[in-house]
Scaffold this motif. Structure first.
Motif, mmCIF file in Angstrom:
data_model
loop_
_atom_site.group_PDB
_atom_site.id
_atom_site.type_symbol
_atom_site.label_atom_id
_atom_site.label_comp_id
_atom_site.label_asym_id
_atom_site.label_seq_id
_atom_site.Cartn_x
_atom_site.Cartn_y
_atom_site.Cartn_z
ATOM 1 N N ASN A 197 -2.071 -1.644 -5.445
ATOM 2 C CA ASN A 197 -3.372 -2.160 -5.044
ATOM 3 C C ASN A 197 -3.538 -3.543 -5.678
ATOM 4 O OD1 ASN A 197 -6.063 -2.654 -4.543
ATOM 5 N ND2 ASN A 197 -6.734 -0.559 -5.051
ATOM 6 N N GLU A 208 0.836 -1.189 0.000
ATOM 7 C CA GLU A 208 0.000 0.000 0.000
ATOM 8 C C GLU A 208 0.883 1.256 0.000
ATOM 9 O OE1 GLU A 208 -3.310 -0.495 2.769
ATOM 10 O OE2 GLU A 208 -3.511 1.694 2.746
ATOM 11 N N SER A 216 -6.122 -5.449 -5.537
ATOM 12 C CA SER A 216 -7.512 -5.752 -5.848
ATOM 13 C C SER A 216 -7.651 -6.100 -7.334
ATOM 14 C CB SER A 216 -8.373 -4.539 -5.491
ATOM 15 O OG SER A 216 -9.720 -4.839 -5.695
HETATM 16 C C1 LIG Z 1 -8.088 -0.869 -4.536
HETATM 17 O O1 LIG Z 1 -8.891 -0.976 -5.669
HETATM 18 C C2 LIG Z 1 -10.236 -1.307 -5.398
HETATM 19 C C3 LIG Z 1 -10.969 -1.574 -6.711
HETATM 20 O O2 LIG Z 1 -10.451 -0.820 -7.727
HETATM 21 C C4 LIG Z 1 -10.878 -0.232 -4.572
HETATM 22 O O3 LIG Z 1 -12.217 -0.576 -4.265
HETATM 23 C C5 LIG Z 1 -10.086 -0.082 -3.297
HETATM 24 O O4 LIG Z 1 -10.601 0.991 -2.529
HETATM 25 C C6 LIG Z 1 -8.622 0.182 -3.601
HETATM 26 N N1 LIG Z 1 -7.881 0.130 -2.336
HETATM 27 C C7 LIG Z 1 -7.040 1.099 -1.979
HETATM 28 C C8 LIG Z 1 -6.360 0.930 -0.659
HETATM 29 O O5 LIG Z 1 -6.831 2.074 -2.674
#
Ligand SMILES: *[C@@H]1O[C@H](CO)[C@@H](O)[C@H](O)[C@H]1NC(C)=O
Ligand SMILES: *[C@@H]1O[C@H](CO)[C@@H](O)[C@H](O)[C@H]1NC(C)=O
Ligand SMILES: *[C@@H]1O[C@H](CO)[C@@H](O)[C@H](O)[C@H]1NC(C)=O
Ligand SMILES: *[C@@H]1O[C@H](CO)[C@@H](O)[C@H](O)[C@H]1NC(C)=O
Length: 692
Positions: free
Chosen positions: A179, A174, A181
């Motif tokens: 990210n 982070e 995700s």
């Molecule tokens: C990472 O990406 C996801 C989906 O794009 C998003 O929902 C999430 O908030 C992001 N996390 C951070 C820590 O930025």
């Protein structure tokens, strides 16, 4: 309380000592009625040293090697046909020796792979199919690498490297602005984390799937580490009870069942395959301490196209037992256990242990032929389906919880008996001294004319005894669910062929134990510990090391918590426990010195033995750990998040971890400290045996 407990009977008897006299007569009458062999003791206590010597001198490396060879002819994954052959082999061995043999079978939910594929798509437009099994496997019946209980699914996404996949690794990512995700995550094994936790953390961070590899030297970098990724222990469809024929079984869609499985698919990867992908990542630079070979962590540009399909099936599993009934105290059990099922050939994991167990059976049978009969009952246990989450042992412990809780003296576990050089062991601390004493009597397998103990001292200086908080072998249900004093012993650690197709008899004879002397040493230590527990008139438990251990835990907590909560309850409880430990030790010494075999003395010994045996149960709490009520032991058990690095007081560890993430939570930590303190007090009271 203050006032002694008053029994109505005392009203009719003027002098308390008269009452005591009558009571003793009654108990003795009961005792002789139920233990008609009690009179035989005298001879046994003098002859048991002879039997122990005979046990040690009857070792042979040839028999152990032959057993291992027979057990590892074929891969024998739980629930498969070759696994049934090993059940019959162990059963036939026990029967041939004339030992009373039993089996216990369960129907448990296991998991098998159907199909998997992985391709890596590079930024220059080319792609490769990544090999997903050790070379040349398919015709040998070795199960393709997989994660048992992984859901079926696919992912087609950019790759990110997450180091070990710990909480701190995601925090580092982070900070780098990475990210994960929507990505396919690659993690390396390590950092004390069970696989299930690695997957859970990736899932929480939004990853679509996880590829896990174990770093290996070049000889074994094409090996894949199979393993289960289910949370918790035992059959998920019969949580807390034995999954016998006709038993209640939860629905597959029951939330209690679903919560134990990960929601994203995962798969083991070889180190070689991982490198072909990791070497092509762009994006942020990898933190220096992560890994020399990985420059950048991604995401991408390399894209992984991953598919896994598997099935969960209820399969029949079987534990096999050999019972040597105790002559004087048949209702006290000394248990020696090892699992039999293997991911592949299982030469190290677990059949080096099985070979040792079978050799102990052979040597005990010789003792029986020469007139030996243990005082207490010895049970040799061969578990099934350990590799799926200690399933065979857990179902059995759950089914027999009351009998084990009231009668089991100790559980002696051996899993991967021989992984290489060096003796290692873990124990609940009242067994520390017994293990060390026994290592003074067993010949070292690697150093001429030295005992295991002498070699341990010269190579290690400090003897590092592990504690049984992990959930990585069959001691878990015994300690963490049933509160039974336990040990776990082995030679060598971190062997390179762990859970791979290379864990074969050839590996053992080439690297692990070419002359089988380490196998002999493990069998010697294991079998001798059991002989002491089965035959010593006073159980060889010493709680003083337990006191030191608890004090140490308190000191660690005191440093970590830095005055934010009170540790006074713990201090008081440990003092009580220390007092009880000292008292029990003094009483044991007195009773050992007294050679008398009068029935009254025998009864006194049995009463002390009961206290020594049952004290560990005091650490259990019927509510269990919060959110994980199967785990009942408040001193030893896994933290739910290994990021906390506290491998004792799991309830406190969880509360501290939650407080860390919420920024507060002292009240909860304090509550958990009280719970541990009460558990220690229960153990102290049970060791003292006083209720007033
Ligand atoms: C990472 O990406 C996801 C989906 O794009 C998003 O929902 C999430 O908030 C992001 N996390 C951070 C820590 O930025
Ligand atoms: C494309 O990139 C991969 C990974 O870096 C490399 O192995 C391959 O040789 C490259 N192919 C071409 C055609 O350049
Ligand atoms: C991903 O893999 C699956 C299964 O092998 C295959 O059907 C699919 O076409 C692949 N997708 C891409 C974009 O290569
Ligand atoms: C057993 O040990 C002896 C003595 O070291 C050795 O010669 C023999 O090869 C060993 N047997 C096996 C099966 O390893």
């Amino acid at each position: 309380m203050g006032q002694p407990f008053r029994n109505p009977t005392t009203l009719f008897i003027s002098k308390p000592c008269t009452f005591l006299f009558i009571l003793i007569i009654c108990i003795l009458g009961f005792y002789t009625l139920h233990y008609p062999h009690a009179a035989v003791t005298s001879s046994n206590s003098q002859t048991s040293p002879r039997f122990r010597r005979n046990f040690l001198s009857s070792s042979t490396n040839a028999t152990v090697a032959a057993y291992l060879r027979a057990l590892t002819q074929h891969p024998h994954l739980a629930g498969t046909k070759p696994s049934l052959d090993t059940i019959h082999y162990v059963q036939a061995h026990f029967t041939k020796l004339g030992l009373q043999t039993h089996t216990a079978h369960y129907n448990a939910l296991l998991s098998y792979p159907l199909h998997s594929s992985l391709s890596a798509h590079f930024s220059n437009g080319s792609h490769v199919d990544v090999p997903l099994a050790e070379p040349g496997l398919s015709n040998h019946g070795v199960v393709p690498p997989y994660h048992a209980y992984s859901p079926s699914g696919s992912a087609h996404a950019k790759v990110v490297f997450v180091n070990y996949g710990r909480g701190e690794d995601y925090r580092a990512l982070e900070e780098l602005g990475v990210n994960v995700s929507g990505c396919v995550v690659i993690a390396r094994r390590g950092g004390d984390m069970p696989r299930a936790e690695v997957i859970k953390k990736a899932e929480k961070n939004g990853a679509l799937s996880v590829l896990l590899y174990a770093e290996q030297d070049s000889r074994y970098n094409r090996g894949f580490e199979r393993g289960f990724v289910m949370d918790g222990v035992g059959d998920p469809l019969s949580p807390g009870w034995g999954g016998v024929d006709g038993a209640e079984r939860l629905d597959m869609e029951d939330p209690e069942v679903l919560k134990r499985f990960p929601k994203i698919p995962s798969m083991p990867l070889s180190a070689e395959a991982a490198e072909t992908i990791l070497g092509t990542l762009g994006g942020a630079e990898a933190p220096a301490e992560w890994r020399s070979g990985v420059e950048r962590v991604g995401p991408g540009p390399t894209v992984a196209n991953f598919t896994y399909r598997g099935e969960k099936k209820v399969m029949k599993i079987q534990n096999v037992f050999a019972v040597i009934k105790g002559l004087e105290e048949p209702d006290r059990y000394v248990l020696l256990g090892n699992h039999r099922d293997a991911w592949t050939y299982g030469a190290v994991d677990p059949n080096s242990g099985t070979a040792a167990l079978l050799d102990i059976a052979r040597r005990y049978a010789l003792l029986i032929d020469s007139g030996w009969n243990p005082k207490r009952t010895i049970i040799l246990c061969s578990w099934d389906a350990e590799e799926f989450g200690m399933v065979g042992s857990t179902e059995w412990v759950e089914q027999n919880l009351v009998n084990l809780g009231s009668k089991a003296v100790a559980y002696l576990n051996v899993d991967c008996a021989v992984q290489g050089p060096g003796f290692f062991f873990g124990a609940t601390p009242q067994l520390d001294n017994l293990i060390l004493d026994v290592t003074k009597k067993v010949k070292d397998p690697d150093v001429e004319a030295a005992t295991v103990y002498e070699n341990l001292l010269t190579t290690n200086r400090i003897i590092d005894i592990q504690r049984l908080s992990g959930v990585d072998s069959d001691f878990a249900p015994f300690v963490q669910h049933a509160g039974i004093p336990s040990i776990d012993i082995y030679y060598g650690r971190d062997f390179p062929v762990y859970h791979t197709a290379f864990d074969s008899y050839d590996w053992m004879t080439n690297f692990g134990d070419p002359l089988f002397h380490r196998h002999v040493a493990v069998a010697g230590i294991w079998g001798l510990i059991a002989l002491h527990l089965a035959d010593d008139s006073i159980l060889p438990f010493n709680f003083l090391p337990y006191v030191d251990e608890l004090k140490h835990y308190k000191d660690v907590l005191s440093r970590l918590l830095d005055g934010s909560v009170s540790l006074d309850p713990l201090t008081t409880a440990i003092e009580e426990f220390a007092y009880a430990a000292k008292e029990a030790e003094d009483e044991a010494q007195k009773l050992i010195e007294k050679e008398s075999t009068s029935e009254f003395e025998l009864l006194k010994k049995r009463a002390l033995n009961d206290r020594l045996m049952l004290a560990e149960r005091g650490f259990l709490d019927s509510d269990g750990l919060e959110g994980r009520k199967w785990f009942k032991h408040l001193v030893y058990g896994p933290p739910s998040d290994h990021g906390i690095k506290l491998f004792f007081f799991p309830g406190v560890a969880d509360a501290m971890n939650q407080a860390k993430s919420a920024g507060q939570g002292q009240v909860k930590i304090q509550h958990e400290i009280w719970r541990v303190a009460r558990a220690i007090q229960r153990a102290a009271r049970s060791l003292r045996g006083e209720i007033y």
